[in-house]
Design an enzyme around this catalytic site. Sequence first.
Site, PDB file in Angstrom:
ATOM      1  N   ASP A  15      10.010  -5.359   8.840  1.00  0.00           N
ATOM      2  CA  ASP A  15       8.977  -5.169   9.853  1.00  0.00           C
ATOM      3  C   ASP A  15       8.801  -6.536  10.520  1.00  0.00           C
ATOM      4  O   ASP A  15       9.714  -7.369  10.466  1.00  0.00           O
ATOM      5  CB  ASP A  15       7.685  -4.654   9.195  1.00  0.00           C
ATOM      6  N   VAL A  67       0.863  -1.182   0.000  1.00  0.00           N
ATOM      7  CA  VAL A  67       0.000   0.000   0.000  1.00  0.00           C
ATOM      8  C   VAL A  67       0.900   1.233   0.000  1.00  0.00           C
ATOM      9  O   VAL A  67       1.822   1.334   0.801  1.00  0.00           O
ATOM     10  CB  VAL A  67      -0.965   0.011   1.205  1.00  0.00           C
ATOM     11  N   GLY A  96       4.354   4.073   3.137  1.00  0.00           N
ATOM     12  CA  GLY A  96       3.984   2.839   2.456  1.00  0.00           C
ATOM     13  C   GLY A  96       4.046   1.681   3.436  1.00  0.00           C
ATOM     14  O   GLY A  96       4.610   1.816   4.528  1.00  0.00           O
ATOM     15  N   LYS A  97       3.480   0.569   3.103  1.00  0.00           N
ATOM     16  CA  LYS A  97       3.591  -0.634   3.940  1.00  0.00           C
ATOM     17  C   LYS A  97       3.110  -1.828   3.144  1.00  0.00           C
ATOM     18  O   LYS A  97       2.271  -1.680   2.248  1.00  0.00           O
ATOM     19  CB  LYS A  97       2.725  -0.491   5.193  1.00  0.00           C
ATOM     20  N   GLY A  98       3.654  -2.993   3.468  1.00  0.00           N
ATOM     21  CA  GLY A  98       3.210  -4.165   2.729  1.00  0.00           C
ATOM     22  C   GLY A  98       3.519  -5.435   3.479  1.00  0.00           C
ATOM     23  O   GLY A  98       3.975  -5.404   4.629  1.00  0.00           O
TER      24      GLY A  98
END
Length: 435
Positions: free
Chosen positions: A165, A79, A124-126
């Site tokens: 993460d 995202v 952002g992150k995924g």
Amino acid sequence: MLSNDTASDENTENTTELARHQNLYELINSQYQEALNLDGIELDAEIKTILSQPKNEIIVNFPVKLEDGTTKLFKGYRVQHNNLLGPFKGGIRFHQCVYLDECKALAFWMTIKCSLQNIPFGGGKGGIKFNPRDYSREDLKHISKEFAKALYRYIGSDIDIPAPDMGTDSQIMDWMVYGYNSVSGNTSTDFGVFTGKSLSCEGNVARSSATGKGIVICIQEWAKRNNIDLHGKTYILQGFGNVGSHTAMLLHTLGLSLIGVGDHTCYISNPEGFNVFKLSNHTKKHKCLKGYVSEEVEITREEFFRTECDIIIPAALEMQITRSVARVLNCKVVVEGANGPTSSKADAVLKERNIEVIPDILANSGGVIVSYLEWLANKQHTTFDEEYTNSWLEKRMVDTYNQVNDLSKDNNITLRMAGYWLALRRLSEHHQRIN
Ligand code: NAD
């Protein structure tokens, strides 16, 4: 048993985890709405609309040939919330409960965090929805490389820069760098496309400890302002992974005592204080806390959160401090190592009970600060040593803590709302400048 805020607002491993994640986007939205309603915040109207949804929500289903000869399809997410201040930036999570709304929330927090720290990155992150503990190292290598290949059109050192993460580490970032570069068409290896890499892959020597170091700096600043001598103070810690273990080892050097700790396998207590270095060796070897002490001295999750201590550090999953947990906490301050560990209702209870919260957007921002230095070094084909990195990190954390603290005290708002205020104002001013 602690009573539930809602059916989805408590932690019973696995059974309610997915339901808990459904709340995460609501959590950030309620924080965002609360911030927009602050007296005197005065934001550009357009930026409020722009930030309310991510720019891009990417979902990929990619096949991986596993060691046993079978081929399995994995679901991956990325995202990209906002890139007003710079390339999208944020972690990649390997966990069985990775979920689109979770990535949307975590990406939004990254936009806020980078702006708060005045880092030229967006949010952002995924992640990949699977349990990495079920796979061999060789399988993880292929899964990581194939995910990076599946994402390569959407990421890049000037576009979107992922980092580690939950469930990922420097080795996984290295594999992703090689996966990405194998298909990107670059003539030389672009290392700046991921941060949190190992030293042999142009990583920064202080990146793995950076989030923990940032947390500890916040605790020191909080103690200074409250005239508290940290030596001999007690704390409990949920999560003993990258963030938790580094935090514990640094707090040990300041003379604090870890009297309760928990992870996905168990919660244990020791009123005399754990040897954090032995704990770290155990978790490195066994990948969990279970077995560190005999099962007879384990405590329940409820007993863990009821432990009388000075500081509580949630450094595992989101939505751990629910309203019912907040009612029984027995501490002076909650320091959010994890992203989104406190529900909105719990936040209100903590405020009522005068328990201060050092929010995630500030407390765990040390990681992205050092990721920025790593990226900068990769771009300039240079390296920043440990001393330089740590002094840069410390200055940035202390300055931002001071700004957040002053705004909070001057306006009688929480540290969380003060952090949002500063971050949103910076985004709004930037938006006005370029339009
Ligand atoms: P990690 O995978 O290294 O460690 C996660 C820890 O949480 C482990 O100890 C695991 O056992 C524990 N855990 C998992 N499920 C649990 C459960 N149901 N109950 C209790 N404990 C559980 O991950 P990490 O990198 O240390 O990240 C932890 C948190 O910090 C996450 O919220 C992450 O988004 C946040 N964070 C990480 C970084 C970073 O640099 N790694 C930066 C900012 C924020």
